[in-house]
Design an enzyme around this catalytic site. Structure first.
Site, PDB file in Angstrom:
ATOM      1  N   LYS A  15      19.949  90.726  20.100  1.00 43.00           N
ATOM      2  CA  LYS A  15      19.640  90.814  21.916  1.00 43.00           C
ATOM      3  C   LYS A  15      20.584  90.255  22.290  1.00 43.00           C
ATOM      4  O   LYS A  15      20.973  90.045  23.453  1.00 43.00           O
ATOM      5  CB  LYS A  15      18.636  90.983  22.111  1.00 43.00           C
ATOM      6  N   ASP A  16      21.038  88.752  21.235  1.00 43.05           N
ATOM      7  CA  ASP A  16      21.350  87.782  21.990  1.00 43.05           C
ATOM      8  C   ASP A  16      23.160  87.075  21.523  1.00 43.05           C
ATOM      9  O   ASP A  16      23.768  86.768  22.222  1.00 43.05           O
ATOM     10  CB  ASP A  16      20.631  86.000  21.633  1.00 43.05           C
ATOM     11  N   ARG A  30      17.356  92.891  32.897  1.00 34.91           N
ATOM     12  CA  ARG A  30      16.725  94.175  32.420  1.00 34.91           C
ATOM     13  C   ARG A  30      15.449  94.367  32.662  1.00 34.91           C
ATOM     14  O   ARG A  30      15.445  95.828  33.499  1.00 34.91           O
ATOM     15  CB  ARG A  30      17.761  94.632  31.350  1.00 34.91           C
ATOM     16  N   ARG A  31      14.602  93.561  32.750  1.00 35.59           N
ATOM     17  CA  ARG A  31      13.978  93.631  32.589  1.00 35.59           C
ATOM     18  C   ARG A  31      13.875  93.272  34.436  1.00 35.59           C
ATOM     19  O   ARG A  31      12.264  94.045  35.173  1.00 35.59           O
ATOM     20  CB  ARG A  31      12.801  92.128  32.834  1.00 35.59           C
ATOM     21  N   ARG A  48      13.445  80.675  33.020  1.00 34.88           N
ATOM     22  CA  ARG A  48      14.174  80.075  31.348  1.00 34.88           C
ATOM     23  C   ARG A  48      13.169  79.263  31.194  1.00 34.88           C
ATOM     24  O   ARG A  48      12.109  78.709  31.439  1.00 34.88           O
ATOM     25  CB  ARG A  48      15.533  79.362  31.989  1.00 34.88           C
ATOM     26  N   ARG A  78       7.977  78.794  29.026  1.00 35.00           N
ATOM     27  CA  ARG A  78       7.336  79.744  29.683  1.00 35.00           C
ATOM     28  C   ARG A  78       5.881  79.747  30.136  1.00 35.00           C
ATOM     29  O   ARG A  78       4.907  80.129  31.030  1.00 35.00           O
ATOM     30  CB  ARG A  78       8.531  80.885  29.708  1.00 35.00           C
ATOM     31  N   CYS A 113      27.052  90.172  31.208  1.00 39.05           N
ATOM     32  CA  CYS A 113      26.169  89.093  31.523  1.00 39.05           C
ATOM     33  C   CYS A 113      25.314  89.834  31.688  1.00 39.05           C
ATOM     34  O   CYS A 113      23.339  89.207  31.735  1.00 39.05           O
ATOM     35  CB  CYS A 113      26.185  87.907  30.902  1.00 39.05           C
TER      36      CYS A 113
END
Length: 294
Positions: free
Chosen positions: A66-67, A116-117, A134, A140, A227
């Site tokens: 995904k990165d 996206r979230r 981040r 987090r 991005c």
């Protein structure tokens, strides 16, 4: 988490009789706590690793798929030698009070750095205050525990990799929170001319995951998102040797979204991906993507 992933790959290669050495690199994406767009997007997580691979300082690069940007090819001279079996693709909610998203009070602070979230949260839970967050999973979680947020969103697979799955308050369905392209997939990248390493790494390849990843990334390439593009998608198996691919594109605030789904044959996942991407473009995905600054 990256170290855990690399250790997982090393263990697999060791079982095949290889001697391995872990080379730990901190990327620009790891160091930077601001907007990823300022660093050129998700490629900031892989650039230093790609360079080490091309210079011969490493033989296998371990990436979260995904990165890896989908709008540009991987560096010339490299190839994806193996896709490990896909892990859980879902996102999880971790809240300080144990409340689910729908039960959080108006204005509750929810942390995530994912566009996206963010788009999907704003679409389904407009009463929440979505704030940027981040850092790695443990960082987090610490910010949550310190009271900076009422809840955070994290990948189920990432929480499991660092042994924090017990913190999950709520696991979101893929209909509620469609995952990113390549969610839950670890990919092994090698130099294209290193046949010995390619053949060794290929023994860890999971064909079903490779098919799904190929379909999803073909869709992403067709969309040419940047991005800051809230793009989501997921390929799954269907009866009769078919693959189903669903793709979504959102506006930044989640107020507009496009949705496409269809099936294809398992021996041509790329065509399915480009078909879904073209469908979304016909619906106006280019306009949605280009409206978002990057």
């Amino acid at each position: 988490m990256a170290v855990h992933q690399a250790e997982q790959v090393a263990a697999g290669l060791n079982r095949l009789g290889a001697d391995t050495e872990l080379i730990k690199l901190t990327t620009a994406g790891d160091r930077w706590m601001g907007d990823l767009a300022a660093l050129g997007g998700k490629g900031a997580f892989v650039k230093e690793i790609d360079n080490a691979l091309l210079r011969g300082e490493a033989d296998v690069a371990v990436h979260c798929l995904k990165d890896i940007p989908g709008d540009v090819p991987i560096p010339p001279g490299t190839t994806f030698a193996a896709y490990l079996a896909r892990e859980d693709v879902r996102d999880a909610v971790i809240s300080r009070t144990g409340a689910a998203l729908a039960d959080l009070s108006a204005g509750a602070r929810v942390g995530t750095s994912s566009v996206r979230r963010t788009a999907q949260l704003r679409l389904r839970h407009p009463h929440l205050d979505i704030q940027p967050l981040r850092g790695n999973v443990n960082t987090r979680l610490a910010r949550l525990d310190e009271g900076h947020f009422d809840a955070i969103i994290a990948a189920v697979s990432g929480l499991r990799r660092v042994g924090q799955q017990h913190r999950i308050t709520e696991t979101l369905t893929v209909d509620h929170m469609c995952p990113p392209i390549g969610a839950g997939i670890i990919v092994l990248q090698c130099r294209d001319d290193d046949d010995e390493v390619k053949q060794l790494a290929a023994q860890l390849d999971h064909p079903g995951t490779r098919r799904h990843a190929t379909a999803e990334r073909a869709m992403l390439h067709a969309l040419q998102g940047h991005c800051n593009s809230p793009i989501a998608g997921l390929a799954t198996d269907a009866p009769g040797g078919r693959i189903i691919l669903r793709g979504k594109v959102f506006s930044a605030d989640g107020s507009r979204w496009l949705d496409a789904q269809d099936w294809g044959v398992e021996d041509d996942p790329e065509s399915l991906g480009f078909f879904i991407g073209s469908n979304l473009l016909r619906q106006g995905a280019r306009r949605l993507i280009d409206e978002i600054p990057h």
